[in-house]
Write a protein that holds these residues in place. Structure first.
Motif, PDB file in Angstrom:
ATOM      1  N   HIS A  66       0.822  -1.212   0.000  1.00 26.06           N
ATOM      2  CA  HIS A  66       0.000   0.000   0.000  1.00 26.06           C
ATOM      3  C   HIS A  66       0.859   1.268   0.000  1.00 26.06           C
ATOM      4  N   VAL A  67       0.259   2.327  -0.508  1.00 27.61           N
ATOM      5  CA  VAL A  67       0.959   3.600  -0.672  1.00 27.61           C
ATOM      6  C   VAL A  67       0.103   4.678  -0.012  1.00 27.61           C
ATOM      7  N   PRO A  68       0.707   5.597   0.743  1.00 23.73           N
ATOM      8  CA  PRO A  68      -0.089   6.670   1.339  1.00 23.73           C
ATOM      9  C   PRO A  68      -0.776   7.507   0.251  1.00 23.73           C
ATOM     10  N   PRO A  69      -1.876   8.181   0.593  1.00 27.71           N
ATOM     11  CA  PRO A  69      -2.611   8.947  -0.422  1.00 27.71           C
ATOM     12  C   PRO A  69      -1.758  10.079  -1.007  1.00 27.71           C
ATOM     13  N   PRO A  70      -2.083  10.480  -2.251  1.00 27.51           N
ATOM     14  CA  PRO A  70      -1.336  11.573  -2.881  1.00 27.51           C
ATOM     15  C   PRO A  70      -1.416  12.856  -2.047  1.00 27.51           C
ATOM     16  N   ILE A  71      -0.417  13.680  -2.228  1.00 30.48           N
ATOM     17  CA  ILE A  71      -0.383  14.953  -1.509  1.00 30.48           C
ATOM     18  C   ILE A  71      -1.008  16.017  -2.408  1.00 30.48           C
ATOM     19  N   HIS A  72      -2.002  16.693  -1.882  1.00 30.43           N
ATOM     20  CA  HIS A  72      -2.679  17.706  -2.696  1.00 30.43           C
ATOM     21  C   HIS A  72      -2.275  19.129  -2.315  1.00 30.43           C
ATOM     22  N   ARG A  73      -1.443  19.250  -1.273  1.00 31.67           N
ATOM     23  CA  ARG A  73      -0.994  20.589  -0.869  1.00 31.67           C
ATOM     24  C   ARG A  73      -0.237  21.272  -1.996  1.00 31.67           C
ATOM     25  N   THR A  74      -0.326  22.583  -2.025  1.00 31.94           N
ATOM     26  CA  THR A  74       0.442  23.352  -3.006  1.00 31.94           C
ATOM     27  C   THR A  74       1.521  24.159  -2.300  1.00 31.94           C
ATOM     28  N   TYR A  75       1.800  23.817  -1.055  1.00 28.89           N
ATOM     29  CA  TYR A  75       2.787  24.560  -0.259  1.00 28.89           C
ATOM     30  C   TYR A  75       3.585  23.552   0.557  1.00 28.89           C
ATOM     31  N   ALA A  76       4.746  23.978   1.048  1.00 26.80           N
ATOM     32  CA  ALA A  76       5.581  23.095   1.853  1.00 26.80           C
ATOM     33  C   ALA A  76       5.004  22.962   3.259  1.00 26.80           C
ATOM     34  N   ALA A  77       5.375  21.890   3.924  1.00 21.00           N
ATOM     35  CA  ALA A  77       4.936  21.674   5.302  1.00 21.00           C
ATOM     36  C   ALA A  77       6.107  21.145   6.108  1.00 21.00           C
ATOM     37  N   ARG A  78       5.948  21.195   7.417  1.00 19.49           N
ATOM     38  CA  ARG A  78       6.875  20.478   8.291  1.00 19.49           C
ATOM     39  C   ARG A  78       6.252  19.124   8.577  1.00 19.49           C
ATOM     40  N   VAL A  79       6.914  18.084   8.129  1.00 19.81           N
ATOM     41  CA  VAL A  79       6.349  16.739   8.243  1.00 19.81           C
ATOM     42  C   VAL A  79       7.111  15.962   9.311  1.00 19.81           C
ATOM     43  N   VAL A  80       6.379  15.410  10.250  1.00 18.14           N
ATOM     44  CA  VAL A  80       6.994  14.604  11.310  1.00 18.14           C
ATOM     45  C   VAL A  80       6.865  13.127  10.930  1.00 18.14           C
ATOM     46  N   VAL A  81       8.007  12.455  10.853  1.00 17.26           N
ATOM     47  CA  VAL A  81       8.015  11.021  10.542  1.00 17.26           C
ATOM     48  C   VAL A  81       8.475  10.261  11.774  1.00 17.26           C
ATOM     49  N   ASN A  82       7.681   9.280  12.200  1.00 13.51           N
ATOM     50  CA  ASN A  82       8.055   8.403  13.309  1.00 13.51           C
ATOM     51  C   ASN A  82       8.188   6.989  12.788  1.00 13.51           C
ATOM     52  N   LEU A  83       9.413   6.509  12.697  1.00 14.55           N
ATOM     53  CA  LEU A  83       9.654   5.180  12.143  1.00 14.55           C
ATOM     54  C   LEU A  83      10.268   4.300  13.218  1.00 14.55           C
ATOM     55  N   GLU A  84       9.654   3.134  13.422  1.00 13.61           N
ATOM     56  CA  GLU A  84      10.138   2.235  14.471  1.00 13.61           C
ATOM     57  C   GLU A  84      10.863   1.031  13.876  1.00 13.61           C
ATOM     58  N   ILE A  85      12.029   0.736  14.421  1.00 14.21           N
ATOM     59  CA  ILE A  85      12.786  -0.449  14.006  1.00 14.21           C
ATOM     60  C   ILE A  85      12.457  -1.600  14.931  1.00 14.21           C
ATOM     61  N   ARG A  86      12.109  -2.724  14.328  1.00  8.12           N
ATOM     62  CA  ARG A  86      11.845  -3.937  15.117  1.00  8.12           C
ATOM     63  C   ARG A  86      12.517  -5.123  14.457  1.00  8.12           C
ATOM     64  N   GLU A  87      13.074  -5.998  15.268  1.00  2.88           N
ATOM     65  CA  GLU A  87      13.627  -7.259  14.771  1.00  2.88           C
ATOM     66  C   GLU A  87      12.562  -8.320  15.026  1.00  2.88           C
ATOM     67  N   VAL A  88      11.994  -8.871  13.948  1.00  4.00           N
ATOM     68  CA  VAL A  88      10.852  -9.772  14.102  1.00  4.00           C
ATOM     69  C   VAL A  88      11.064 -11.080  13.353  1.00  4.00           C
ATOM     70  N   VAL A  89      10.520 -12.163  13.921  1.00  7.98           N
ATOM     71  CA  VAL A  89      10.526 -13.451  13.222  1.00  7.98           C
ATOM     72  C   VAL A  89       9.262 -13.520  12.378  1.00  7.98           C
ATOM     73  N   ALA A  90       9.411 -13.816  11.091  1.00  2.43           N
ATOM     74  CA  ALA A  90       8.248 -13.895  10.211  1.00  2.43           C
ATOM     75  C   ALA A  90       8.519 -14.918   9.118  1.00  2.43           C
ATOM     76  N   ARG A  91       7.472 -15.143   8.295  1.00  2.00           N
ATOM     77  CA  ARG A  91       7.536 -16.159   7.239  1.00  2.00           C
ATOM     78  C   ARG A  91       8.330 -15.643   6.043  1.00  2.00           C
ATOM     79  N   LEU A  92       9.295 -16.437   5.594  1.00  5.53           N
ATOM     80  CA  LEU A  92      10.027 -16.111   4.372  1.00  5.53           C
ATOM     81  C   LEU A  92       9.452 -16.914   3.198  1.00  5.53           C
ATOM     82  N   ALA A  93       9.052 -18.137   3.490  1.00  4.28           N
ATOM     83  CA  ALA A  93       8.377 -18.988   2.505  1.00  4.28           C
ATOM     84  C   ALA A  93       7.570 -19.976   3.336  1.00  4.28           C
ATOM     85  N   ASP A  94       6.773 -20.814   2.692  1.00  2.00           N
ATOM     86  CA  ASP A  94       5.973 -21.772   3.449  1.00  2.00           C
ATOM     87  C   ASP A  94       6.887 -22.675   4.263  1.00  2.00           C
TER      88      ASP A  94
END
Lengths: 513, 264
Positions: A66-94
């Motif tokens: 999925h992709v976040p919705p398009p940006i319709h602003r016509t001006y710059a903004a201050r955007v806050v990004v919060n990205l979390e790093i996690r080490e997780v066990v998950a499926r690589l193949a069946d």
């Protein structure tokens, strides 16, 4: 006392001796300006008023595809990004598990969408359960390390830095902590889209796909928990090359979808850590490819686009016909043997002018020069002549009939004998005889019809009335088998007659009485 | 407290009598003699020595456990979770313990103590008249294989090491004695927890003054291997990266320590 000041153990050892009061004084004065210690902490940036006054937005982050919705602003903004790093066990193949190091819990990491000119306050949060320090190098950042040094973050800690998005484009981000190939090889990559000031052309569907390879200790499909194999990584021999972090992450009910007539844009990136992708969608032509993800000048009408490791592209196309379209790395052993395969399922009405589906299945004699083709025609004519010669030769015709009767006997002794008896005499009042049967021998076509369609009701055979029922055999016997069994019956127990042909049977099979 | 061995209570009582500052040998902590050797730094500049001689020294057979650390915080109230200064330990210090003097179910007595800062580890060692090993000492001891002097060619050790690196940190750590002893008789240097070293953030800085570009950046991306003695030793890069990411008051869920001592 702010803990972020605690970044030099030598100073702090001295402080411990000198006492806390002095420590407070010393560290307060060094906090804002100090450029020392492992995390290079310089304190919050002082932004000019025109930027401070910009509207503040929290970035919407999405997990693939999925992709976040398009940006319709016509001006710059201050955007806050919060990205979390996690080490997780998950499926690589069946049946295969792997410990993925992730941005936001997914591989690839969360999709980030901002606009050219935005000032981004970036927070990288390394979950306390992490074993390792991590950081982020965003290719969208202008500055040393792309943010790597400024975001180097121990487990259970959080880093903040600010950058301005100067160049529009679609950019890879990835972990840049040593050993980098292992951090990327465990899934630490994603895409950040910096939309041009004028935006991107509107489309109906947008998707997020990234390719990456996994260097597991076990071979492809070997079940159980797999570890990173340093030797295979150094030799660039990955057992897995996949889209979106796992074999089958984009197939079946997880396939990306669209409807006929819609315009689709795929943001495609390659995390690597090593391999370049020959990105291709089987059965689609990219109307536009923004090569290497510069979003200004698209190439048009592209079949396969080369996407480098640590690079990206955006592809756009209109889907004109329904069906399943396969996404592959056209270095095809990766698709066939290592997992680099996804699906786009398009729903809607077929357009048989654009794509008819299979119209005809016919014998093909092979592509040949005209002379060869003429020769093939001549060969076919000669075969016909030989067949005619054989047919007109009484000796061969007799042998052919004899062979047909033998085949027919096999059919008779498997199917017919139970009622008409092995000697063809039938059972009195129940099943009519075939040997010397006037009814049988009087009408060849009727005989064929009875075998195919069955016969119910009274018949007079050799003067006796027999009221019985014979089931139809048309679903059981082929045309040739019907011809064979009748040839047998017409030439046994004293009966005499010509051979039956499958063409005769076929003609009657298709009649509705 | 109820699981504290009785001999530990004896040490504790003595410690308390002595005001918590006099050192006592841990009665059950076995120190292993590490023979003199040479440490080859992973990363160095052209002006740094390619090989650092290391004198013989004593090293804990296994990392410090929760039970042992409980004795320390019992004897030294200022290192209890509720009382420690944020200067010396961040807010995650001993967070998984049930209470100040109660490690609880997430911190079994025999498991390595984690979520301890460099300051706390150092104070513990001093309390016992010991010290933390230097990077050179730690790496020298950890360079041994299980069954041969060189760990880099010991396939079993390499396999265990990378398998450990590939697993997330478990909610409850295993007993320190479960770690397989290496060729020198030391347990858990690989495959149990990360460990503090005394000079953890000087590994990259070798004494000469450098420009503002900062040595730590050399660890990022491909630049990480410029000047590395062995760019295929990924585990060494990971230790180096971890040490470089830390500040002295930091704690993590997989970072413990062990003590060292000069030979008498």
């Amino acid at each position: 006392m702010n803990q972020t000041a605690m970044n030099n153990p030598r100073i702090l050892s001295a402080v411990a001796v000198a006492g806390l009061a002095l420590a407070a004084a010393l560290l307060t004065t060094t906090f804002v300006r100090a450029n020392e210690g492992p995390t290079d902490v310089q304190g919050p940036v002082i932004l000019p008023p025109e930027i401070v006054n910009l509207p503040v937005e929290q970035a919407i982050l999405t997990s693939p595809p999925h992709v976040p919705p398009p940006i319709h602003r016509t001006y710059a903004a201050r955007v806050v990004v919060n990205l979390e790093i996690r080490e997780v066990v998950a499926r690589l193949a069946d049946g295969v598990e792997y410990t993925f190091w992730t941005y936001g819990g997914s591989v690839p990491g969360s999709f980030i969408r901002i606009r050219e000119g935005d000032v981004v306050e970036f927070h990288l949060n390394n979950h306390p359960s992490s074993k390792l320090p991590h950081n982020i190098d965003l290719h969208a950042v202008t500055g040393p390390g792309g943010g790597a040094a400024s975001t180097f973050t121990a487990p259970g800690h959080s880093s903040q830095f600010t950058f301005q998005a100067l160049n529009p484009g679609l950019y890879v981000y990835h972990c840049a902590t040593a050993p980098v190939p292992m951090h990327i090889g465990n899934g630490m990559y994603g895409l950040i889209l910096v939309e041009p000031k004028d935006g991107l052309p509107p489309v109906d569907k947008e998707y997020y796909v990234m390719q990456g390879e996994f260097y597991t200790t076990g071979k492809y499909g070997e079940e159980g928990m797999q570890s990173f194999d340093m030797g295979k990584a150094i030799d660039e021999r990955p057992p897995y090359v996949v889209f979106n972090g796992a074999v089958g992450s984009l197939v079946g009910d997880k396939a990306i979808t669209a409807n006929v007539g819609e315009h689709v844009r795929i943001y495609f990136g390659v995390g690597g850590p090593n391999l370049t992708s020959s990105f291709h969608i089987i059965g689609e032509i990219f109307d536009k490819v923004y090569p290497e993800a510069g979003l200004s000048l698209p190439n048009r009408n592209v079949q396969t686009t080369l996407v480098p490791s640590g690079g990206a592209c955006a592809v756009e196309f209109k889907v004109d016909v329904p069906g399943t379209f396969i996404l592959v790395d056209h270095s095809l052993t990766r698709a066939f043997n290592k997992g680099a395969l996804g699906m786009l399922k398009v729903a809607g009405e077929p357009n048989r002018v654009i794509y008819s589906g299979k119209e005809i299945d016919a014998v093909y004699l092979g592509a040949q020069a005209d002379a060869g083709s003429d020769s093939a025609k001549r060969e076919a004519e000669l075969k016909k002549q030989i067949a005619a010669e054989i047919k007109s030769n009484p000796a061969i015709a007799g042998l052919t009939k004899e062979m047909q009767a033998e085949k027919g006997k096999q059919v008779y002794m498997g199917l017919c004998f139970a009622c008409h008896q092995p000697d063809g005499k039938g059972l009195p009042l129940a099943f009519p005889p075939l040997a010397g049967s006037d009814f049988l021998l009087a009408d060849r076509d009727r005989a064929i019809r009875i075998v195919l369609k069955g016969l119910t009701g009274p018949v007079t055979v050799n003067g006796q009335i027999i009221n019985s029922a014979m089931p139809p055999q048309e679903a059981v016997l082929t045309d040739q088998q019907v011809a064979d069994v009748l040839t047998y019956v017409y030439n046994t127990w004293g009966n005499k007659g010509d051979a039956f042909t499958s063409d005769q049977v076929k003609a009657l099979r298709n009649q509705n009485h | 407290m109820n699981f504290l061995p009785s001999f530990r209570l004896g040490v504790l009582a003595l410690s308390l009598l002595a005001g918590g500052s006099v050192a006592f040998a841990r009665l059950d902590a076995k120190l292993v003699t590490i023979p003199a050797g040479v440490y080859t730094p992973l990363l160095r500049t052209t002006k740094d020595a390619a090989a650092v001689p290391v004198a013989a020294f004593l090293l804990d057979e296994k990392p410090v456990t929760n039970a042992e650390f409980l004795a320390f915080v019992t004897a030294n109230p200022k290192w209890r979770r509720s009382q420690v200064s944020p200067l010396f330990a961040d807010s995650s210090y001993l967070e998984h313990w049930a209470g100040d003097l109660e490690p609880g179910p997430k911190a079994p007595p025999g498991a390595p103590v984690v979520r301890v800062s460099w300051f706390a580890a150092r104070a513990y060692a001093r309390w016992l008249g010991q010290r933390l090993p230097t990077t050179a000492e730690w790496e020298l001891a950890a360079a041994a294989g299980y069954t041969q002097p060189a760990g880099r060619t010991d396939e079993a050790l390499q396999r265990d090491l990378y398998a450990w690196l590939a697993r997330p940190v478990p909610a409850v750590l295993a007993d320190a004695t479960t770690a397989r002893a290496n060729y020198l008789g030391v347990r858990g240097l690989h495959g149990l927890v990360w460990e503090w070293v005394d000079d953890f953030n000087t590994a990259m800085v070798t004494g000469e003054s450098r420009g503002d570009t900062g040595l730590e950046r050399d660890l990022f991306c491909g630049a990480g291997t410029v000047g590395a003695k062995d760019p295929t030793d990924y585990a060494a890069f990971m230790r180096q990266a971890l040490r470089s990411s830390l500040k002295a008051n930091n704690t993590t869920t997989s970072l413990g320590f062990r003590c060292a001592k000069d030979l008498p």
